[in-house]
Design an enzyme around this catalytic site. Sequence first.
Site, mmCIF file in Angstrom:
data_model
loop_
_atom_site.group_PDB
_atom_site.id
_atom_site.type_symbol
_atom_site.label_atom_id
_atom_site.label_comp_id
_atom_site.label_asym_id
_atom_site.label_seq_id
_atom_site.Cartn_x
_atom_site.Cartn_y
_atom_site.Cartn_z
ATOM 1 N N ALA A 29 -2.275 -5.709 -6.395
ATOM 2 C CA ALA A 29 -1.048 -4.808 -6.012
ATOM 3 C C ALA A 29 -1.479 -3.258 -6.760
ATOM 4 O O ALA A 29 -0.505 -2.689 -7.366
ATOM 5 C CB ALA A 29 0.080 -5.189 -6.368
ATOM 6 N N HIS A 34 -3.400 2.252 -11.392
ATOM 7 C CA HIS A 34 -4.590 1.350 -11.750
ATOM 8 C C HIS A 34 -6.071 2.277 -11.396
ATOM 9 O O HIS A 34 -6.853 2.328 -12.004
ATOM 10 C CB HIS A 34 -4.960 0.068 -10.824
ATOM 11 C CG HIS A 34 -3.609 -0.812 -10.981
ATOM 12 N ND1 HIS A 34 -2.495 -0.907 -10.062
ATOM 13 C CD2 HIS A 34 -3.323 -1.698 -11.756
ATOM 14 C CE1 HIS A 34 -1.743 -2.018 -10.653
ATOM 15 N NE2 HIS A 34 -2.243 -2.329 -11.801
ATOM 16 N N LEU A 181 4.686 4.463 -12.417
ATOM 17 C CA LEU A 181 3.975 3.470 -11.437
ATOM 18 C C LEU A 181 3.822 1.876 -11.566
ATOM 19 O O LEU A 181 3.644 1.729 -13.057
ATOM 20 C CB LEU A 181 2.659 4.083 -10.901
ATOM 21 C CG LEU A 181 2.900 5.379 -10.017
ATOM 22 C CD1 LEU A 181 1.478 5.880 -10.003
ATOM 23 C CD2 LEU A 181 3.429 5.089 -8.823
ATOM 24 N N SER A 183 3.373 -2.032 -10.124
ATOM 25 C CA SER A 183 3.427 -3.129 -8.995
ATOM 26 C C SER A 183 4.691 -3.728 -8.624
ATOM 27 O O SER A 183 5.145 -3.920 -7.555
ATOM 28 C CB SER A 183 2.551 -4.417 -9.352
ATOM 29 O OG SER A 183 1.064 -3.754 -9.635
HETATM 30 P P1 AMP Z 1 -1.418 -4.876 -14.144
HETATM 31 O O1 AMP Z 1 -2.019 -5.170 -12.655
HETATM 32 O O2 AMP Z 1 0.113 -4.612 -13.975
HETATM 33 O O3 AMP Z 1 -1.810 -6.020 -15.123
HETATM 34 O O4 AMP Z 1 -2.001 -3.684 -14.750
HETATM 35 C C1 AMP Z 1 -3.433 -3.672 -14.952
HETATM 36 C C2 AMP Z 1 -3.655 -2.498 -15.993
HETATM 37 O O5 AMP Z 1 -3.170 -1.193 -15.297
HETATM 38 C C3 AMP Z 1 -3.223 -2.464 -17.148
HETATM 39 O O6 AMP Z 1 -3.789 -2.144 -18.157
HETATM 40 C C4 AMP Z 1 -1.748 -1.757 -17.219
HETATM 41 O O7 AMP Z 1 -1.370 -1.144 -18.455
HETATM 42 C C5 AMP Z 1 -2.303 -0.494 -16.227
HETATM 43 N N1 AMP Z 1 -1.282 0.328 -15.587
HETATM 44 C C6 AMP Z 1 -0.258 -0.406 -14.946
HETATM 45 N N2 AMP Z 1 0.674 0.700 -14.571
HETATM 46 C C7 AMP Z 1 0.039 1.713 -15.009
HETATM 47 C C8 AMP Z 1 0.498 3.108 -14.908
HETATM 48 N N3 AMP Z 1 1.729 3.546 -13.979
HETATM 49 N N4 AMP Z 1 -0.439 4.069 -15.331
HETATM 50 C C9 AMP Z 1 -1.628 3.922 -16.061
HETATM 51 N N5 AMP Z 1 -1.926 2.324 -16.250
HETATM 52 C C10 AMP Z 1 -1.290 1.450 -15.749
#
Ligand code: AMP
Length: 273
Positions: A29, A34, A181, A183
């Site tokens: 997502a 990301h 931001l 998901s």
């Molecule tokens: P996730 O898919 O939620 O596990 O996130 C994957 C990576 O993206 C993790 O290292 C999160 O910390 C990073 N991430 C999620 N949201 C943000 C954001 N708004 N800004 C920067 N990095 C993010």
Amino acid sequence: MKIISNPYELKKYLNGTSQSVGFVPTMGALHKGHISLIKKAKEENTFVVVSIFLNPTQFLKGEDLEKYPKKDEADKKICEIAGVDVVFFPHAKDIYTPDEASILAPNVRGYILEGASRPGHFNGVLSIVMKLLHIVNPTKAYFGKKDAQQLNLISLMVKQFFMDVEIIAVDTMRESDGLALSSRNIYLSQEQRKEALKISVSLYEASKMVSKKELHTTTIIKAMREQLAPLEISYVEIVNRGFEPIEAVEIGNTIILVEAKVGDTRLLDNIWL
Ligand code: AMP
């Protein structure tokens, strides 16, 4: 762009590459947050791998594993446009077998804040990150500051297990109105989205207090709690970068963290001062 789902195939594909490999683990997502990790990985490496894996072991019973947004095709397109070299898209059965070894989060730092709201969550996070790092064997791996405690625990794990990878912290991407931001923002109704803005506003106001020389953490936390009302607050905490509680903000060594529920949606945000 290559899409690989088998861990052994990915290992073989990457084996012997003399290029620097940047790795961005995600649960899919994908959004601009990301993408900012992917961009940074591209700037700093010749080869970029993104994993998309909704890791079941980091969800507690009753959490949103089943309804977590899935956008496989859109995610692949986003990766392609962003210039990713390989997307690792494993099935759970390629990653986990019954009755296996796992990583346990530290007893203290793994069970405060997010770890107190979600006991055991970080065991799942650290175990999957350990597996993914062994499969990809990257030069650098990229994680968002948005999940500050996760980033801290992963950095600790890599150090404590003498692993040969550099962990890179990437700033939080926000909507133009300040909402971080995530998901999970997709769960929010229009009304709830407005309510959710209280979280980033409370952090912004806290940083304004600090710039006006109000450094006492209890005073700042009290003001933030008032601003966050009537949201259901899981925690508002001010810690140093080692995640120890502090009485006064130390500029350059402080993180202010909030977790609050908007409707059924748990939202995290933080600010690094
Ligand atoms: P996730 O898919 O939620 O596990 O996130 C994957 C990576 O993206 C993790 O290292 C999160 O910390 C990073 N991430 C999620 N949201 C943000 C954001 N708004 N800004 C920067 N990095 C993010």
